[in-house]
Design an enzyme around this catalytic site. Structure first.
Site, PDB file in Angstrom:
ATOM      1  N   ASN A   5     -12.230   6.871   3.207  1.00  0.00           N
ATOM      2  CA  ASN A   5     -13.271   5.938   3.670  1.00  0.00           C
ATOM      3  C   ASN A   5     -13.573   6.043   5.166  1.00  0.00           C
ATOM      4  OD1 ASN A   5     -10.905   4.599   4.376  1.00  0.00           O
ATOM      5  ND2 ASN A   5     -11.775   2.579   3.999  1.00  0.00           N
TER       6      ASN A   5
ATOM      7  N   GLY B 173      -3.799   4.188   2.736  1.00  0.00           N
ATOM      8  CA  GLY B 173      -4.274   4.289   1.358  1.00  0.00           C
ATOM      9  C   GLY B 173      -4.083   2.971   0.635  1.00  0.00           C
ATOM     10  N   SER B 174      -4.020   3.048  -0.679  1.00  0.00           N
ATOM     11  CA  SER B 174      -3.930   1.824  -1.478  1.00  0.00           C
ATOM     12  C   SER B 174      -2.487   1.327  -1.534  1.00  0.00           C
ATOM     13  CB  SER B 174      -4.434   2.108  -2.885  1.00  0.00           C
ATOM     14  OG  SER B 174      -3.581   3.066  -3.479  1.00  0.00           O
TER      15      SER B 174
ATOM     16  N   GLY C 156       1.053   3.395  -1.335  1.00  0.00           N
ATOM     17  CA  GLY C 156       2.037   3.051  -0.297  1.00  0.00           C
ATOM     18  C   GLY C 156       3.403   2.788  -0.890  1.00  0.00           C
TER      19      GLY C 156
ATOM     20  N   GLU D  87      -0.400   1.908   5.982  1.00  0.00           N
ATOM     21  CA  GLU D  87      -1.504   0.956   6.192  1.00  0.00           C
ATOM     22  C   GLU D  87      -2.273   0.884   4.887  1.00  0.00           C
ATOM     23  OE1 GLU D  87      -0.792  -0.646   9.629  1.00  0.00           O
ATOM     24  OE2 GLU D  87      -2.490  -1.208   8.373  1.00  0.00           O
TER      25      GLU D  87
ATOM     26  N   CYS E 284     -11.105  -1.184   4.467  1.00  0.00           N
ATOM     27  CA  CYS E 284      -9.890  -1.990   4.298  1.00  0.00           C
ATOM     28  C   CYS E 284     -10.083  -3.371   4.909  1.00  0.00           C
ATOM     29  CB  CYS E 284      -8.705  -1.281   4.929  1.00  0.00           C
ATOM     30  SG  CYS E 284      -9.034  -0.773   6.614  1.00  0.00           S
TER      31      CYS E 284
ATOM     32  N   GLU F  33      -1.303   1.096  14.045  1.00  0.00           N
ATOM     33  CA  GLU F  33      -2.053   2.289  14.407  1.00  0.00           C
ATOM     34  C   GLU F  33      -2.756   1.995  15.735  1.00  0.00           C
ATOM     35  OE1 GLU F  33      -2.451   5.357  11.781  1.00  0.00           O
ATOM     36  OE2 GLU F  33      -3.569   3.818  10.744  1.00  0.00           O
TER      37      GLU F  33
HETATM   38  P1  NAD Z   1      -5.398   6.377  -2.099  1.00  0.00           P
HETATM   39  O1  NAD Z   1      -4.144   5.579  -1.992  1.00  0.00           O
HETATM   40  O2  NAD Z   1      -5.883   6.734  -3.439  1.00  0.00           O
HETATM   41  O3  NAD Z   1      -5.245   7.776  -1.318  1.00  0.00           O
HETATM   42  C1  NAD Z   1      -4.924   7.839   0.056  1.00  0.00           C
HETATM   43  C2  NAD Z   1      -4.288   9.195   0.355  1.00  0.00           C
HETATM   44  O4  NAD Z   1      -3.001   9.239  -0.267  1.00  0.00           O
HETATM   45  C3  NAD Z   1      -5.079  10.387  -0.213  1.00  0.00           C
HETATM   46  O5  NAD Z   1      -5.010  11.461   0.695  1.00  0.00           O
HETATM   47  C4  NAD Z   1      -4.304  10.719  -1.489  1.00  0.00           C
HETATM   48  O6  NAD Z   1      -4.433  12.062  -1.885  1.00  0.00           O
HETATM   49  C5  NAD Z   1      -2.883  10.424  -1.046  1.00  0.00           C
HETATM   50  N1  NAD Z   1      -1.938  10.144  -2.136  1.00  0.00           N
HETATM   51  C6  NAD Z   1      -2.189   9.558  -3.332  1.00  0.00           C
HETATM   52  N2  NAD Z   1      -1.058   9.492  -4.056  1.00  0.00           N
HETATM   53  C7  NAD Z   1      -0.072  10.041  -3.314  1.00  0.00           C
HETATM   54  C8  NAD Z   1       1.327  10.256  -3.507  1.00  0.00           C
HETATM   55  N3  NAD Z   1       1.934   9.911  -4.643  1.00  0.00           N
HETATM   56  N4  NAD Z   1       2.037  10.847  -2.532  1.00  0.00           N
HETATM   57  C9  NAD Z   1       1.441  11.201  -1.373  1.00  0.00           C
HETATM   58  N5  NAD Z   1       0.126  11.027  -1.129  1.00  0.00           N
HETATM   59  C10 NAD Z   1      -0.627  10.445  -2.084  1.00  0.00           C
HETATM   60  O7  NAD Z   1      -6.504   5.577  -1.269  1.00  0.00           O
HETATM   61  P2  NAD Z   1      -8.052   5.920  -1.097  1.00  0.00           P
HETATM   62  O8  NAD Z   1      -8.761   5.597  -2.366  1.00  0.00           O
HETATM   63  O9  NAD Z   1      -8.232   7.271  -0.507  1.00  0.00           O
HETATM   64  O10 NAD Z   1      -8.463   4.846   0.036  1.00  0.00           O
HETATM   65  C11 NAD Z   1      -8.756   3.513  -0.243  1.00  0.00           C
HETATM   66  C12 NAD Z   1      -7.580   2.598   0.051  1.00  0.00           C
HETATM   67  O11 NAD Z   1      -7.164   2.789   1.403  1.00  0.00           O
HETATM   68  C13 NAD Z   1      -7.925   1.126  -0.070  1.00  0.00           C
HETATM   69  O12 NAD Z   1      -6.888   0.436  -0.703  1.00  0.00           O
HETATM   70  C14 NAD Z   1      -8.073   0.685   1.380  1.00  0.00           C
HETATM   71  O13 NAD Z   1      -7.853  -0.692   1.618  1.00  0.00           O
HETATM   72  C15 NAD Z   1      -7.043   1.518   2.045  1.00  0.00           C
HETATM   73  N6  NAD Z   1      -7.308   1.647   3.462  1.00  0.00           N
HETATM   74  C16 NAD Z   1      -6.504   0.970   4.322  1.00  0.00           C
HETATM   75  C17 NAD Z   1      -6.737   1.036   5.698  1.00  0.00           C
HETATM   76  C18 NAD Z   1      -5.844   0.298   6.662  1.00  0.00           C
HETATM   77  O14 NAD Z   1      -5.826   0.660   7.828  1.00  0.00           O
HETATM   78  N7  NAD Z   1      -5.118  -0.721   6.229  1.00  0.00           N
HETATM   79  C19 NAD Z   1      -7.801   1.807   6.181  1.00  0.00           C
HETATM   80  C20 NAD Z   1      -8.607   2.485   5.265  1.00  0.00           C
HETATM   81  C21 NAD Z   1      -8.346   2.405   3.911  1.00  0.00           C
END
Ligand code: NAD
Length: 500
Positions: free
Chosen positions: A148, A224-225, A229, A246, A280, A462
């Site tokens: 995103n 990520g989600s 995490g 995060e 997010c 961050e």
């Molecule tokens: P996602 O969790 O699907 O993926 C994020 C990253 O993690 C990707 O590069 C993915 O390939 C990797 N990933 C997935 N599974 C993994 C695993 N088992 N081991 C290692 N890496 C893995 O998230 P997304 O759909 O790309 O992004 C959206 C999410 O990110 C939302 O929940 C959003 O709230 C969150 N987000 C948080 C912040 C913040 O700063 N808090 C900022 C932006 C987005």
């Protein structure tokens, strides 16, 4: 728009089993990304290990010069990067340029840190003794980023890591590999030595997981989600890695009865529907004091209906598509839950949108507002990550604060009021990593810490100096120049009556 791995300074094309890069506004494939796995991660970590010693030994102000040049290169290529962002993940041009601007700002800010990287100097309890701390690199840092903010988040993570003398393996999102490739090209153009940053592409399971588990990667930072995490935390734990996660949010804007409602509506529409709600920090709950509930709801419904949807590269467009069909299906699922399971009122939106023939294959959804939501409803508790927000009627500030704090997340909270005392009370009581007074929930700046509490994060931050803290080890140094053995706590002069 083909993505490439960048390993040890070599650019590596996608093979036969490439992952498609898709423009979400049209559904058309616009490029390919290599589908890396454990072998590419191993090669990238090896390259980062080889580059570590010389990069760590480079004086920090010299390292910072690369970042300063990067700021210039990114600025020169801003439109090209923004074009990639819009065409890979759909956000509108203005926001895509903002995404790149965050990386430019971070590069300029972290370049300045190269001449600071402050430690502490502090008095000793003993005479002729000096105490201070040094910052040292952690080692090879594994950085895993979402789609995103395809340029900003790689920059938020990699630039503090680099200025602190670490080397990096970046696993970019599988949806936005071309933006990450352009970012890495800019680092190359800025003169970053080969292997100092390595970029690998691939899915989370195939490329992210081997990075998390790699024995030569002592630090992992993931955005990520929540589910990702939790998995990453489990897989990093046996090696006691330094870990920063995060994650998601369920951010709320509190609108108190004295608020300027036209301003409040503007701030809410931007926070709820900017990036189609795929931030997010998006505002997915609006907590409104009862006397102004109806008046605010009317303004929001009218405003949401006026928003122009379409391909984000067209300047007239305010709201782009959702990133993938699965993201739109998730939003549809939550709209059904809101109506059928939760019993909330759908005030506007709730359906797929078809802005133009050009975008017939895209994944658009109408800006959607629920009314009469209650705090325990799933639409008011779970992250939807789309253009959906829910209005909740509250009696007073105390109830608003209880509702605000009553979710598993804690990223960004906002309060709109002209009453200073109530604003300050809210600021203190909101359980969130970021609080905005008299604004919406979005608008972070790179020199301040960014991150959340509870289910949003694990306590690190961050950006700002907090970003530097994550990417440096502190070494405590004691210099005793007394010429004798001085024992701390034992030889410290004390009151003669003190039995110790
Ligand atoms: P996602 O969790 O699907 O993926 C994020 C990253 O993690 C990707 O590069 C993915 O390939 C990797 N990933 C997935 N599974 C993994 C695993 N088992 N081991 C290692 N890496 C893995 O998230 P997304 O759909 O790309 O992004 C959206 C999410 O990110 C939302 O929940 C959003 O709230 C969150 N987000 C948080 C912040 C913040 O700063 N808090 C900022 C932006 C987005």
């Amino acid at each position: 728009m083909d993505a490439r791995h960048w390993i040890g300074g070599e650019w590596i094309d996608a093979g036969a089993d490439a992952l498609p890069l898709i423009d979400p506004a049209t559904g058309r494939t616009v490029g390919r990304a290599p589908r890396g796995g454990a072998a590419e991660v191993d090669a990238a970590v090896e390259a980062a290990r080889r580059a570590l010693e010389p990069w760590a030994a480079t004086p920090a102000p010299r390292r910072a010069e690369v970042l300063l040049r990067l700021a210039r290169v990114l600025a020169e290529r801003k439109d090209e990067l923004a074009h990639a962002v819009t065409h890979e993940m759909g956000k509108v041009r203005l926001e895509a340029r903002g995404d790149v601007q965050e990386a430019i700002d971070m590069a300029a800010y972290m370049a300045g840190e190269g001449r600071r990287l402050y430690g502490h100097t502090t008095p000793s309890e003993l005479p002729d003794k000096l105490c201070f701390t040094l910052r040292e690199p952690v080692g090879v840092c594994g950085l895993i980023t979402p789609w995103n903010f395809p340029v900003a988040i790689p920059a938020w993570k990699s630039l503090p890591a680099l200025v602190c003398g670490n080397t990096v393996v970046l696993k970019a999102s599988e949806e936005t590999g071309y933006s990450a490739t352009l970012y890495a090209r800019c680092l190359e153009e800025a003169g970053l030595p080969p292997g100092v940053l390595n970029l690998v592409h691939g899915t989370g399971e195939e490329a992210g997981d081997p990075l998390v588990r790699h024995p030569h990667v002592p630090a992992i930072s993931l955005t990520g989600s929540l589910a990702t995490g939790q998995t990453v935390a489990r897989h990093a734990a046996p090696q006691l890695k330094r870990l920063h996660v995060e994650l998601g949010g369920k951010n709320a804007i509190l609108v108190l009865a004295d608020a300027d409602l036209d301003f409040a509506a503007q701030a809410i529409l931007w926070s709820a529907f900017g990036t189609s709600g795929q931030r997010c920090t998006a505002a997915s709950r609006i907590l409104v004091e009862a006397p102004v509930y109806e008046a605010l709801a009317a303004r929001l419904v009218a405003g949401a209906r006026r928003l122009r949807l379409g391909h984000g590269w067209s300047d007239a467009v305010e709201v782009g598509p959702l990133v993938r069909p699965a993201a739109r299906e998730k939003v549809e699922r939550y709209v059904r839950i809101g109506v059928e399971e939760d019993g909330a009122r759908l005030l506007t939106g709730g359906r797929r949108a078809h802005p133009s023939p050009e975008t017939a294959g895209g994944w658009f959804f109408e800006p959607t507002i629920f009314g009469e939501a209650r705090p325990d409803m799933r639409i008011a508790q779970e992250e939807i990550f789309g253009p959906v927000t829910a209005l909740l009627r509250v009696r007073d500030l105390d109830e608003a604060l209880a509702v605000h704090n009553g979710t598993p997340f804690g990223l960004s909270g906002a309060v709109i009021t002209r009453d200073l005392a109530r604003a300050m009370k809210a600021m203190r009581a909101m359980k969130a990593g970021i609080v905005y007074l008299h604004n919406g929930t979005i608008g972070a700046e790179v020199h301040l810490p960014f991150g959340g509490v509870k289910g949003t994060g694990n306590g690190h931050r961050e950006a700002g100096i907090a970003g530097i803290d994550f990417y440096s080890e502190l070494k405590t140094v004691y210099v005793d120049y007394s010429g004798g053995l001085q024992r701390a706590q034992i030889d410290t002069p004390r009151d003669p009556d003190d039995p110790r």
